[in-house]
Design a protein around this motif. Sequence first.
Motif, PDB file in Angstrom:
ATOM      1  N   CYS A   1       0.832  -1.209   0.000  1.00  0.00           N
ATOM      2  CA  CYS A   1       0.000   0.000   0.000  1.00  0.00           C
ATOM      3  C   CYS A   1       0.864   1.256   0.000  1.00  0.00           C
ATOM      4  O   CYS A   1       0.336   2.363   0.032  1.00  0.00           O
ATOM      5  CB  CYS A   1      -0.880   0.043   1.253  1.00  0.00           C
ATOM      6  N   GLY A   2       2.157   1.073   0.056  1.00  0.00           N
ATOM      7  CA  GLY A   2       3.043   2.240   0.124  1.00  0.00           C
ATOM      8  C   GLY A   2       3.306   2.704   1.549  1.00  0.00           C
ATOM      9  O   GLY A   2       3.740   3.841   1.763  1.00  0.00           O
ATOM     10  N   LYS A   3       3.069   1.825   2.518  1.00  0.00           N
ATOM     11  CA  LYS A   3       3.263   2.211   3.926  1.00  0.00           C
ATOM     12  C   LYS A   3       4.716   2.613   4.201  1.00  0.00           C
ATOM     13  O   LYS A   3       4.961   3.638   4.819  1.00  0.00           O
ATOM     14  CB  LYS A   3       2.921   1.047   4.873  1.00  0.00           C
ATOM     15  N   SER A   4       5.653   1.777   3.728  1.00  0.00           N
ATOM     16  CA  SER A   4       7.046   2.067   4.077  1.00  0.00           C
ATOM     17  C   SER A   4       7.542   3.316   3.355  1.00  0.00           C
ATOM     18  O   SER A   4       8.352   4.067   3.899  1.00  0.00           O
ATOM     19  CB  SER A   4       7.948   0.861   3.806  1.00  0.00           C
ATOM     20  N   THR A   5       7.035   3.560   2.151  1.00  0.00           N
ATOM     21  CA  THR A   5       7.438   4.778   1.429  1.00  0.00           C
ATOM     22  C   THR A   5       7.036   6.005   2.238  1.00  0.00           C
ATOM     23  O   THR A   5       7.829   6.930   2.450  1.00  0.00           O
ATOM     24  CB  THR A   5       6.748   4.824   0.036  1.00  0.00           C
ATOM     25  N   LEU A   6       5.794   6.002   2.717  1.00  0.00           N
ATOM     26  CA  LEU A   6       5.311   7.145   3.499  1.00  0.00           C
ATOM     27  C   LEU A   6       6.039   7.218   4.844  1.00  0.00           C
ATOM     28  O   LEU A   6       6.461   8.303   5.273  1.00  0.00           O
ATOM     29  CB  LEU A   6       3.793   7.041   3.716  1.00  0.00           C
ATOM     30  N   ALA A   7       6.184   6.073   5.504  1.00  0.00           N
ATOM     31  CA  ALA A   7       6.810   6.059   6.834  1.00  0.00           C
ATOM     32  C   ALA A   7       8.249   6.576   6.762  1.00  0.00           C
ATOM     33  O   ALA A   7       8.665   7.397   7.583  1.00  0.00           O
ATOM     34  CB  ALA A   7       6.774   4.655   7.419  1.00  0.00           C
ATOM     35  N   LYS A   8       8.988   6.123   5.747  1.00  0.00           N
ATOM     36  CA  LYS A   8      10.389   6.560   5.610  1.00  0.00           C
ATOM     37  C   LYS A   8      10.460   8.057   5.325  1.00  0.00           C
ATOM     38  O   LYS A   8      11.300   8.764   5.881  1.00  0.00           O
ATOM     39  CB  LYS A   8      11.066   5.808   4.452  1.00  0.00           C
ATOM     40  N   ALA A   9       9.568   8.526   4.447  1.00  0.00           N
ATOM     41  CA  ALA A   9       9.579   9.949   4.084  1.00  0.00           C
ATOM     42  C   ALA A   9       9.235  10.813   5.304  1.00  0.00           C
ATOM     43  O   ALA A   9       9.852  11.854   5.532  1.00  0.00           O
ATOM     44  CB  ALA A   9       8.598  10.203   2.943  1.00  0.00           C
ATOM     45  N   LEU A  10       8.272  10.356   6.102  1.00  0.00           N
ATOM     46  CA  LEU A  10       7.907  11.113   7.305  1.00  0.00           C
ATOM     47  C   LEU A  10       9.070  11.144   8.290  1.00  0.00           C
ATOM     48  O   LEU A  10       9.412  12.193   8.842  1.00  0.00           O
ATOM     49  CB  LEU A  10       6.685  10.467   7.981  1.00  0.00           C
ATOM     50  N   ALA A  11       9.686   9.974   8.507  1.00  0.00           N
ATOM     51  CA  ALA A  11      10.793   9.892   9.462  1.00  0.00           C
ATOM     52  C   ALA A  11      11.950  10.786   9.015  1.00  0.00           C
ATOM     53  O   ALA A  11      12.549  11.494   9.824  1.00  0.00           O
ATOM     54  CB  ALA A  11      11.254   8.445   9.603  1.00  0.00           C
ATOM     55  N   CYS A  12      12.209  10.788   7.713  1.00  0.00           N
ATOM     56  CA  CYS A  12      13.314  11.585   7.179  1.00  0.00           C
ATOM     57  C   CYS A  12      13.007  13.081   7.339  1.00  0.00           C
ATOM     58  O   CYS A  12      13.844  13.854   7.806  1.00  0.00           O
ATOM     59  CB  CYS A  12      13.492  11.188   5.713  1.00  0.00           C
ATOM     60  N   THR A  13      11.783  13.485   6.996  1.00  0.00           N
ATOM     61  CA  THR A  13      11.418  14.906   7.080  1.00  0.00           C
ATOM     62  C   THR A  13      11.414  15.399   8.525  1.00  0.00           C
ATOM     63  O   THR A  13      11.840  16.509   8.814  1.00  0.00           O
ATOM     64  CB  THR A  13      10.000  15.117   6.477  1.00  0.00           C
ATOM     65  N   LEU A  14      10.904  14.555   9.423  1.00  0.00           N
ATOM     66  CA  LEU A  14      10.742  14.994  10.818  1.00  0.00           C
ATOM     67  C   LEU A  14      11.959  14.663  11.691  1.00  0.00           C
ATOM     68  O   LEU A  14      11.974  14.976  12.874  1.00  0.00           O
ATOM     69  CB  LEU A  14       9.500  14.306  11.429  1.00  0.00           C
ATOM     70  N   HIS A  15      12.937  13.965  11.094  1.00  0.00           N
ATOM     71  CA  HIS A  15      14.104  13.462  11.849  1.00  0.00           C
ATOM     72  C   HIS A  15      13.647  12.528  12.978  1.00  0.00           C
ATOM     73  O   HIS A  15      14.115  12.616  14.113  1.00  0.00           O
ATOM     74  CB  HIS A  15      14.964  14.604  12.395  1.00  0.00           C
ATOM     75  N   TYR A  16      12.694  11.677  12.657  1.00  0.00           N
ATOM     76  CA  TYR A  16      12.204  10.672  13.595  1.00  0.00           C
ATOM     77  C   TYR A  16      12.855   9.334  13.262  1.00  0.00           C
ATOM     78  O   TYR A  16      13.455   9.163  12.207  1.00  0.00           O
ATOM     79  CB  TYR A  16      10.680  10.501  13.457  1.00  0.00           C
ATOM     80  N   ARG A  17      12.640   8.362  14.157  1.00  0.00           N
ATOM     81  CA  ARG A  17      13.157   7.016  13.898  1.00  0.00           C
ATOM     82  C   ARG A  17      12.088   6.227  13.137  1.00  0.00           C
ATOM     83  O   ARG A  17      10.897   6.294  13.478  1.00  0.00           O
ATOM     84  CB  ARG A  17      13.454   6.351  15.235  1.00  0.00           C
ATOM     85  N   TYR A  18      12.507   5.493  12.132  1.00  0.00           N
ATOM     86  CA  TYR A  18      11.572   4.652  11.370  1.00  0.00           C
ATOM     87  C   TYR A  18      11.748   3.198  11.771  1.00  0.00           C
ATOM     88  O   TYR A  18      12.866   2.694  11.828  1.00  0.00           O
ATOM     89  CB  TYR A  18      11.819   4.813   9.867  1.00  0.00           C
TER      90      TYR A  18
END
Length: 240
Positions: free
Chosen positions: A23-40
């Motif tokens: 469903c594209g979960k990891s694409t979104l999760a990685k992009a969010l983590a990268c933008t927010l400097h969060y851990r994925y």
Amino acid sequence: MPPEPESKPLKHINIAIDGFSSCGKSTLAKALACTLHYRYLDTGAMYRAVAYFALQKNLIALDGQVKTAQLIPLLPNMQVGFVLDAQSGASLVALEGKTVEPFIRNLQIATLASKVSQIRAVRDYVQILQKQMASEKGVVMDGRDIGTVVMPQAELKIFMTAEPQVRALRRQMELENQGKPMDLQTVLEQQIARDYEDAHRKEDPLRQAEDALVLDNTHLSAEQQLKWALEWVKQALQQE
Ligand code: DC
């Protein structure tokens, strides 16, 4: 009176992303983590690592079933975790400190991961680690039970969907890029079977958390879905 701090400390939230495969979960999760400097944290990779472990230990019967009674006593010594890839900075799933990433991204392991994830003892083992990571805050996790079981208190929960045909096409393209071409009908059939198992199993089946936002990305690009999610992150941070 002590002086007012000039700026408030940065707030961190947890973000739970659930949905069916491809469903594209990891694409979104990685992009969010990268933008927010969060851990994925890719929780599916942990179940894939357990599946790989079971395969290595000859714990898969000829009919494809997992030898559960023999696997369970080995879990405490399995040591599933993550190692940092020095080149990309990404967290890679590991067994006993060695990454198994190159061996787990195939359909055989995907099917086996779906099977081992039905074993309560496996879920308990893997979820302890996931919950520990969640307690640190500033985490983006994707999987099947994140908003419902692993991080029921997550400030932002997203449930992703997309039309099955579109998901199968995406998966087929991914396989082709890995040099493992497969006809669309086979990809679709395997996808339907795995979706069914993930949603109908007894232990923590995939379902949408009541307070999750639904994101149907059938007609969205990666950039569009990130923009959508970041708007909701902004709102969640304002409510903190
Ligand atoms: O997301 P994935 O395709 O890598 O996941 C592989 C399998 O692991 C999936 O079919 C179901 C299981 N899984 C799970 O039960 N719970 C999760 N949080 C993540 C994955």
